[in-house]
Design a protein around this motif. Sequence first.
Motif, PDB file in Angstrom:
ATOM      1  N   MET A   1       0.861  -1.180   0.000  1.00 14.24           N
ATOM      2  CA  MET A   1       0.000   0.000   0.000  1.00 14.24           C
ATOM      3  C   MET A   1       0.900   1.234   0.000  1.00 14.24           C
ATOM      4  N   GLY A   2       0.562   2.222  -0.829  1.00 20.62           N
ATOM      5  CA  GLY A   2       1.359   3.429  -0.931  1.00 20.62           C
ATOM      6  C   GLY A   2       1.297   4.276   0.325  1.00 20.62           C
ATOM      7  N   GLN A   3       2.344   5.076   0.491  1.00 20.76           N
ATOM      8  CA  GLN A   3       2.427   5.915   1.690  1.00 20.76           C
ATOM      9  C   GLN A   3       1.293   6.942   1.746  1.00 20.76           C
ATOM     10  N   ALA A   4       0.906   7.479   0.596  1.00 21.69           N
ATOM     11  CA  ALA A   4      -0.178   8.470   0.567  1.00 21.69           C
ATOM     12  C   ALA A   4      -1.491   7.849   1.051  1.00 21.69           C
ATOM     13  N   VAL A   5      -1.734   6.608   0.695  1.00 22.19           N
ATOM     14  CA  VAL A   5      -2.948   5.916   1.127  1.00 22.19           C
ATOM     15  C   VAL A   5      -2.917   5.715   2.643  1.00 22.19           C
ATOM     16  N   LYS A   6      -1.755   5.350   3.170  1.00 25.92           N
ATOM     17  CA  LYS A   6      -1.616   5.153   4.616  1.00 25.92           C
ATOM     18  C   LYS A   6      -1.833   6.466   5.369  1.00 25.92           C
ATOM     19  N   VAL A   7      -1.329   7.556   4.833  1.00 27.83           N
ATOM     20  CA  VAL A   7      -1.505   8.869   5.456  1.00 27.83           C
ATOM     21  C   VAL A   7      -2.994   9.225   5.481  1.00 27.83           C
ATOM     22  N   LEU A   8      -3.683   9.004   4.371  1.00 28.33           N
ATOM     23  CA  LEU A   8      -5.120   9.303   4.306  1.00 28.33           C
ATOM     24  C   LEU A   8      -5.903   8.426   5.280  1.00 28.33           C
ATOM     25  N   GLN A   9      -5.530   7.159   5.388  1.00 29.98           N
ATOM     26  CA  GLN A   9      -6.199   6.260   6.340  1.00 29.98           C
ATOM     27  C   GLN A   9      -6.017   6.755   7.774  1.00 29.98           C
ATOM     28  N   LEU A  10      -4.802   7.186   8.110  1.00 31.76           N
ATOM     29  CA  LEU A  10      -4.536   7.703   9.454  1.00 31.76           C
ATOM     30  C   LEU A  10      -5.364   8.963   9.713  1.00 31.76           C
ATOM     31  N   PHE A  11      -5.424   9.842   8.736  1.00 33.41           N
ATOM     32  CA  PHE A  11      -6.221  11.071   8.845  1.00 33.41           C
ATOM     33  C   PHE A  11      -7.680  10.727   9.157  1.00 33.41           C
ATOM     34  N   LYS A  12      -8.245   9.802   8.401  1.00 32.70           N
ATOM     35  CA  LYS A  12      -9.641   9.403   8.601  1.00 32.70           C
ATOM     36  C   LYS A  12      -9.827   8.717   9.951  1.00 32.70           C
ATOM     37  N   THR A  13      -8.874   7.866  10.333  1.00 34.88           N
ATOM     38  CA  THR A  13      -8.961   7.163  11.614  1.00 34.88           C
ATOM     39  C   THR A  13      -8.929   8.155  12.770  1.00 34.88           C
ATOM     40  N   LEU A  14      -8.055   9.152  12.695  1.00 34.88           N
ATOM     41  CA  LEU A  14      -7.996  10.168  13.748  1.00 34.88           C
ATOM     42  C   LEU A  14      -9.330  10.903  13.876  1.00 34.88           C
ATOM     43  N   HIS A  15      -9.940  11.227  12.746  1.00 38.00           N
ATOM     44  CA  HIS A  15     -11.226  11.933  12.797  1.00 38.00           C
ATOM     45  C   HIS A  15     -12.342  11.033  13.343  1.00 38.00           C
ATOM     46  N   ARG A  16     -12.337   9.760  12.983  1.00 35.91           N
ATOM     47  CA  ARG A  16     -13.347   8.840  13.536  1.00 35.91           C
ATOM     48  C   ARG A  16     -13.167   8.687  15.046  1.00 35.91           C
ATOM     49  N   THR A  17     -11.924   8.571  15.479  1.00 37.91           N
ATOM     50  CA  THR A  17     -11.642   8.442  16.909  1.00 37.91           C
ATOM     51  C   THR A  17     -12.070   9.706  17.643  1.00 37.91           C
ATOM     52  N   ARG A  18     -11.784  10.849  17.060  1.00 39.76           N
ATOM     53  CA  ARG A  18     -12.191  12.143  17.644  1.00 39.76           C
ATOM     54  C   ARG A  18     -13.701  12.175  17.840  1.00 39.76           C
ATOM     55  N   GLN A  19     -14.438  11.720  16.836  1.00 36.29           N
ATOM     56  CA  GLN A  19     -15.901  11.739  16.926  1.00 36.29           C
ATOM     57  C   GLN A  19     -16.421  10.814  18.021  1.00 36.29           C
ATOM     58  N   GLN A  20     -15.766   9.680  18.218  1.00 36.44           N
ATOM     59  CA  GLN A  20     -16.191   8.746  19.263  1.00 36.44           C
ATOM     60  C   GLN A  20     -15.823   9.261  20.647  1.00 36.44           C
ATOM     61  N   VAL A  21     -14.580   9.708  20.794  1.00 33.12           N
ATOM     62  CA  VAL A  21     -14.072  10.107  22.110  1.00 33.12           C
ATOM     63  C   VAL A  21     -14.771  11.361  22.627  1.00 33.12           C
TER      64      VAL A  21
END
Length: 88
Positions: A1-21
């Motif tokens: 998986m490309g680095q750009a895809v991993k960065v985007l996944q992390l960005f989305k994961t952080l926002h999902r976690t923010r919404q839950q927490v």
Amino acid sequence: MGQAVKVLQLFKTLHRTRQQVFKNDARALEAARIKINEEFKNNKNETSPKKIEELMKIGSDVELLLRTSVIQGIHTDHNTLIPPDILI
């Protein structure tokens, strides 16, 4: 998986976690949204794979910390805090 895809996944994961927490805490939700967006924007032109990996590690650590260590409570009186789930 490309680095750009991993960065985007992390960005989305952080926002999902923010919404839950910070669910039901508009001020914290907004502050976290701004901080996440700001950090990614400040580093969007980074080209060094090593530096990007370091930043990804920091982001992953922050996500884990948010998910496992942040406790939200509602102040009910002088010395009492209760989890927001109890009020439901």
